[in-house]
Design a protein around this motif. Structure first.
Motif, PDB file in Angstrom:
ATOM      1  N   ARG A 182       0.838  -1.211   0.000  1.00  0.00           N
ATOM      2  CA  ARG A 182       0.000   0.000   0.000  1.00  0.00           C
ATOM      3  C   ARG A 182       0.870   1.257   0.000  1.00  0.00           C
ATOM      4  O   ARG A 182       0.528   2.255  -0.644  1.00  0.00           O
ATOM      5  CB  ARG A 182      -0.921  -0.005   1.220  1.00  0.00           C
ATOM      6  CG  ARG A 182      -1.897   1.167   1.286  1.00  0.00           C
ATOM      7  CD  ARG A 182      -2.855   1.126   0.089  1.00  0.00           C
ATOM      8  NE  ARG A 182      -3.825   2.204   0.104  1.00  0.00           N
ATOM      9  CZ  ARG A 182      -3.587   3.451  -0.309  1.00  0.00           C
ATOM     10  NH1 ARG A 182      -2.373   3.775  -0.753  1.00  0.00           N
ATOM     11  NH2 ARG A 182      -4.532   4.366  -0.284  1.00  0.00           N
ATOM     12  N   HIS A 183       2.014   1.193   0.681  1.00  0.00           N
ATOM     13  CA  HIS A 183       2.933   2.333   0.713  1.00  0.00           C
ATOM     14  C   HIS A 183       3.422   2.695  -0.685  1.00  0.00           C
ATOM     15  O   HIS A 183       3.576   3.873  -1.023  1.00  0.00           O
ATOM     16  CB  HIS A 183       4.126   2.001   1.617  1.00  0.00           C
ATOM     17  CG  HIS A 183       5.296   2.927   1.458  1.00  0.00           C
ATOM     18  ND1 HIS A 183       5.311   4.207   1.960  1.00  0.00           N
ATOM     19  CD2 HIS A 183       6.498   2.762   0.824  1.00  0.00           C
ATOM     20  CE1 HIS A 183       6.463   4.796   1.656  1.00  0.00           C
ATOM     21  NE2 HIS A 183       7.195   3.941   0.971  1.00  0.00           N
ATOM     22  N   GLU A 186       1.465   5.298  -2.698  1.00  0.00           N
ATOM     23  CA  GLU A 186       1.439   6.701  -2.298  1.00  0.00           C
ATOM     24  C   GLU A 186       2.369   7.541  -3.171  1.00  0.00           C
ATOM     25  O   GLU A 186       3.315   7.059  -3.780  1.00  0.00           O
ATOM     26  CB  GLU A 186       1.857   6.832  -0.825  1.00  0.00           C
ATOM     27  CG  GLU A 186       1.010   6.009   0.151  1.00  0.00           C
ATOM     28  CD  GLU A 186      -0.442   6.454   0.180  1.00  0.00           C
ATOM     29  OE1 GLU A 186      -0.681   7.666  -0.050  1.00  0.00           O
ATOM     30  OE2 GLU A 186      -1.310   5.612   0.425  1.00  0.00           O
ATOM     31  N   SER A 187       2.093   8.839  -3.205  1.00  0.00           N
ATOM     32  CA  SER A 187       2.966   9.791  -3.903  1.00  0.00           C
ATOM     33  C   SER A 187       4.293   9.892  -3.151  1.00  0.00           C
ATOM     34  O   SER A 187       4.308   9.880  -1.910  1.00  0.00           O
ATOM     35  CB  SER A 187       2.280  11.159  -3.956  1.00  0.00           C
ATOM     36  OG  SER A 187       3.082  12.103  -4.597  1.00  0.00           O
ATOM     37  N   CYS A 189       5.646   7.616  -5.311  1.00  0.00           N
ATOM     38  CA  CYS A 189       5.919   6.326  -5.961  1.00  0.00           C
ATOM     39  C   CYS A 189       4.887   6.009  -7.042  1.00  0.00           C
ATOM     40  O   CYS A 189       5.237   5.719  -8.190  1.00  0.00           O
ATOM     41  CB  CYS A 189       5.921   5.197  -4.923  1.00  0.00           C
ATOM     42  SG  CYS A 189       7.261   5.299  -3.728  1.00  0.00           S
ATOM     43  N   PHE A 190       3.595   6.012  -6.655  1.00  0.00           N
ATOM     44  CA  PHE A 190       2.503   5.677  -7.586  1.00  0.00           C
ATOM     45  C   PHE A 190       2.733   4.324  -8.257  1.00  0.00           C
ATOM     46  O   PHE A 190       2.545   4.172  -9.465  1.00  0.00           O
ATOM     47  CB  PHE A 190       2.320   6.769  -8.642  1.00  0.00           C
ATOM     48  CG  PHE A 190       1.954   8.109  -8.067  1.00  0.00           C
ATOM     49  CD1 PHE A 190       0.799   8.282  -7.322  1.00  0.00           C
ATOM     50  CD2 PHE A 190       2.780   9.208  -8.267  1.00  0.00           C
ATOM     51  CE1 PHE A 190       0.461   9.517  -6.801  1.00  0.00           C
ATOM     52  CE2 PHE A 190       2.451  10.457  -7.744  1.00  0.00           C
ATOM     53  CZ  PHE A 190       1.289  10.607  -7.004  1.00  0.00           C
ATOM     54  N   ASN A 284      11.119   6.250  -4.381  1.00  0.00           N
ATOM     55  CA  ASN A 284      10.641   5.995  -3.027  1.00  0.00           C
ATOM     56  C   ASN A 284      11.563   6.736  -2.059  1.00  0.00           C
ATOM     57  O   ASN A 284      12.657   6.268  -1.751  1.00  0.00           O
ATOM     58  CB  ASN A 284      10.662   4.490  -2.740  1.00  0.00           C
ATOM     59  CG  ASN A 284      10.113   4.141  -1.368  1.00  0.00           C
ATOM     60  OD1 ASN A 284       9.868   5.021  -0.542  1.00  0.00           O
ATOM     61  ND2 ASN A 284       9.939   2.863  -1.120  1.00  0.00           N
TER      62      ASN A 284
END
Length: 320
Positions: A182-183, A186-187, A189-190, A284
């Motif tokens: 899920r991480h 996030e922005s 990474c997308f 990341n």
């Protein structure tokens, strides 16, 4: 400078050139192991997707790729190609111009093969080569890094325990694995990584060694290591690869993950391992910030996604 299709007749020269490039990077990153058995390059010639540059009968450089695959970066319908670090190289002089000509030839082949995602692994200290690919629309995405299995100074963490987990304990890490996935969404990474089912997680977990930090009965962080990796270094003696790590947000900034890494290094060193590698996304920021503190980067993976409309046109022209 003339450009030719890369063939089996070019392998011997290309292997020597690639080995020289690797040895040059070893001078900058002493943790890299010596490599005597160079990867087999026959497949790079047989797929007819490579190019070689010559002048006066001397090879100036080459650019090849592995066979195309579908679903690049988890995107349905996106075909990708990738040139690993043994599949490209140039002489030291005029590297940017040589890579520019090589990509014009090889990139055309990749597009005609239906690939819209083009990935190339370059040595981290090859700033000239990277600058040229940046000019051609590539961006950095992945990093390979390595460290000798030397102790990492880390103060004791009061209230924490560190352990290598037994197989019957792997299940407690399944929720954290999905938090890690899920991480990645996030922005900035997308990156879309589908959640793991418990069954699939446990099947994959059996192949790895897992290290965990716990506090008050809660698993605060984990680290996964396997005898595998993204480069041919995974075949060298004494090498093991960290291919997964996660720390709960509430424990970040406490130093606990550095202590967990130090514990894993001590354990693996006692087991006879001499080098620890890892790979991470430069997009990341948490990973980039942490791993660069403790590891030395030796490759930068650059990626470009070209217009799928141009790919479809090239594919049609190929069949005419």
């Amino acid at each position: 400078m003339t450009i030719e299709d890369f063939t089996v007749n070019h392998i011997e020269q290309a292997a020597r050139m690639a080995k020289r490039s690797y040895d040059a990077e070893r001078e900058r990153v002493p943790a890299l192991p010596p490599v005597t058995d160079w990867p087999d390059m026959t497949g790079l010639a047989q797929n007819n997707l490579g190019a070689a540059a010559f002048e006066g009968g001397e090879m100036l450089g080459f650019l090849c790729c592995l066979n195309p695959w579908d679903g690049a970066f988890g995107v349905p319908g996106l075909r990708g190609v990738f040139s690993p670090m043994h599949a490209n190289g140039t002489v030291p002089e005029n590297r940017a111009a040589i890579y520019a000509r090589l990509y014009r030839a090889a990139g055309e082949k990749w597009a005609r093969a239906g690939a819209a995602s083009h990935g190339i692994c370059l040595y981290a200290h090859d700033t000239e080569g990277q600058a040229q690919f940046f000019r051609y629309g590539f961006g950095m995405r992945c990093v390979d890094a390595i460290r000798p299995m030397e102790d990492i100074p880390a103060p004791p963490r009061e209230g924490y325990t560190f352990a290598e987990l037994a197989p019957e304990e792997f299940g407690e890490l399944w929720p954290l694995e999905n938090r890690l996935r899920r991480h990645f969404l996030e922005s900035p990474c997308f990156m879309l990584k589908a959640p793991e089912t418990e069954e699939s997680f446990l099947q994959a977990a059996a192949r790895a060694r897992w290290f965990a930090a716990r506090r008050d009965g809660v698993t605060a962080a984990f680290l996964r290591a396997e005898i595998t990796g993204e480069t041919f270094l995974c075949d060298t003696p004494g090498y093991i690869h960290c291919d997964g790590a996660y720390c709960r947000p509430e424990y970040r900034g406490t130093g606990v993950f550095a202590s967990l890494l130090a514990f894993a290094v001590q354990t693996l060193k006692a087991g006879g391992f001499t080098r620890l590698g890892t790979d991470f996304e430069s997009i990341n920021p948490a990973a980039h910030g942490f791993w660069r503190k403790h590891f030395s980067a030796y490759t930068h993976g650059v990626v470009r996604r070209i217009d799928e409309g141009a790919v479809e046109l090239r594919k049609k022209e190929r069949t005419v």
